[in-house]
Scaffold this motif. Structure first.
Motif, PDB file in Angstrom:
ATOM      1  N   THR A   1       0.832  -1.204   0.000  1.00  0.00           N
ATOM      2  CA  THR A   1       0.000   0.000   0.000  1.00  0.00           C
ATOM      3  C   THR A   1       0.867   1.256   0.000  1.00  0.00           C
ATOM      4  O   THR A   1       0.614   2.191  -0.770  1.00  0.00           O
ATOM      5  N   ILE A   2       1.900   1.273   0.815  1.00  0.00           N
ATOM      6  CA  ILE A   2       2.804   2.430   0.871  1.00  0.00           C
ATOM      7  C   ILE A   2       3.513   2.630  -0.464  1.00  0.00           C
ATOM      8  O   ILE A   2       3.625   3.759  -0.958  1.00  0.00           O
ATOM      9  N   VAL A   3       3.987   1.541  -1.070  1.00  0.00           N
ATOM     10  CA  VAL A   3       4.669   1.636  -2.365  1.00  0.00           C
ATOM     11  C   VAL A   3       3.724   2.188  -3.431  1.00  0.00           C
ATOM     12  O   VAL A   3       4.108   3.057  -4.220  1.00  0.00           O
ATOM     13  N   ILE A   4       2.483   1.727  -3.444  1.00  0.00           N
ATOM     14  CA  ILE A   4       1.512   2.224  -4.424  1.00  0.00           C
ATOM     15  C   ILE A   4       1.268   3.717  -4.220  1.00  0.00           C
ATOM     16  O   ILE A   4       1.222   4.487  -5.187  1.00  0.00           O
ATOM     17  N   ILE A   5       1.142   4.152  -2.978  1.00  0.00           N
ATOM     18  CA  ILE A   5       0.941   5.574  -2.700  1.00  0.00           C
ATOM     19  C   ILE A   5       2.141   6.382  -3.177  1.00  0.00           C
ATOM     20  O   ILE A   5       1.986   7.395  -3.870  1.00  0.00           O
ATOM     21  N   ILE A   6       3.336   5.931  -2.843  1.00  0.00           N
ATOM     22  CA  ILE A   6       4.556   6.660  -3.230  1.00  0.00           C
ATOM     23  C   ILE A   6       4.695   6.731  -4.749  1.00  0.00           C
ATOM     24  O   ILE A   6       4.930   7.800  -5.315  1.00  0.00           O
TER      25      ILE A   6
END
Length: 122
Positions: free
Chosen positions: A14-19
């Motif tokens: 989820t964090i990677v997708i947001i970044i």
């Protein structure tokens, strides 16, 4: 083994997708509305997988219909689209992206939550 780390993997995913969604792209052309483009298929798949990951993580074990997971993943997509529409990100808010994200979540929800739930009830 994987089940032991699924919660961590889901948070990292989820964090990677947001970044990645918020990385500015210079000279990005203004998008045309189209739900039938490779970009929209990519959005669909990313959010299809994201919902499945959140469901499998068991963050919300007592939520049998996984509505909290549905809402969280939807708001991740909404947040990233809204942020893309800001000046400092240098990308565009796209309704088509938001629709593709939602459809990915919805299809994942129907396949992995509602269909098995219906089968158990029958």
């Amino acid at each position: 083994m994987l089940k032991k780390y699924i919660s961590l993997l889901v948070i990292l995913y989820t964090i990677v997708i947001i970044i990645v969604s918020l990385i500015p792209i210079p000279n990005l052309p203004f998008p045309e509305f189209s739900l039938l483009s490779p970009d929209k298929l990519f959005h669909f798949l990313i959010y299809f997988i994201m919902f499945l990951g959140w469901k499998q993580s068991n963050f919300f074990k007592k939520d049998k219909l996984y509505l909290k997971c549905f809402v969280i993943v939807f708001f991740v997509g909404l947040f990233t689209e809204i942020m893309q529409g800001t000046r400092f990100i240098a990308r565009y808010f796209e309704v088509a992206d938001l629709i593709a994200n939602f459809l990915g979540i919805l299809f994942s929800y129907v396949i992995f939550v509602l269909y098995p739930f219906k089968k158990k009830a029958a």
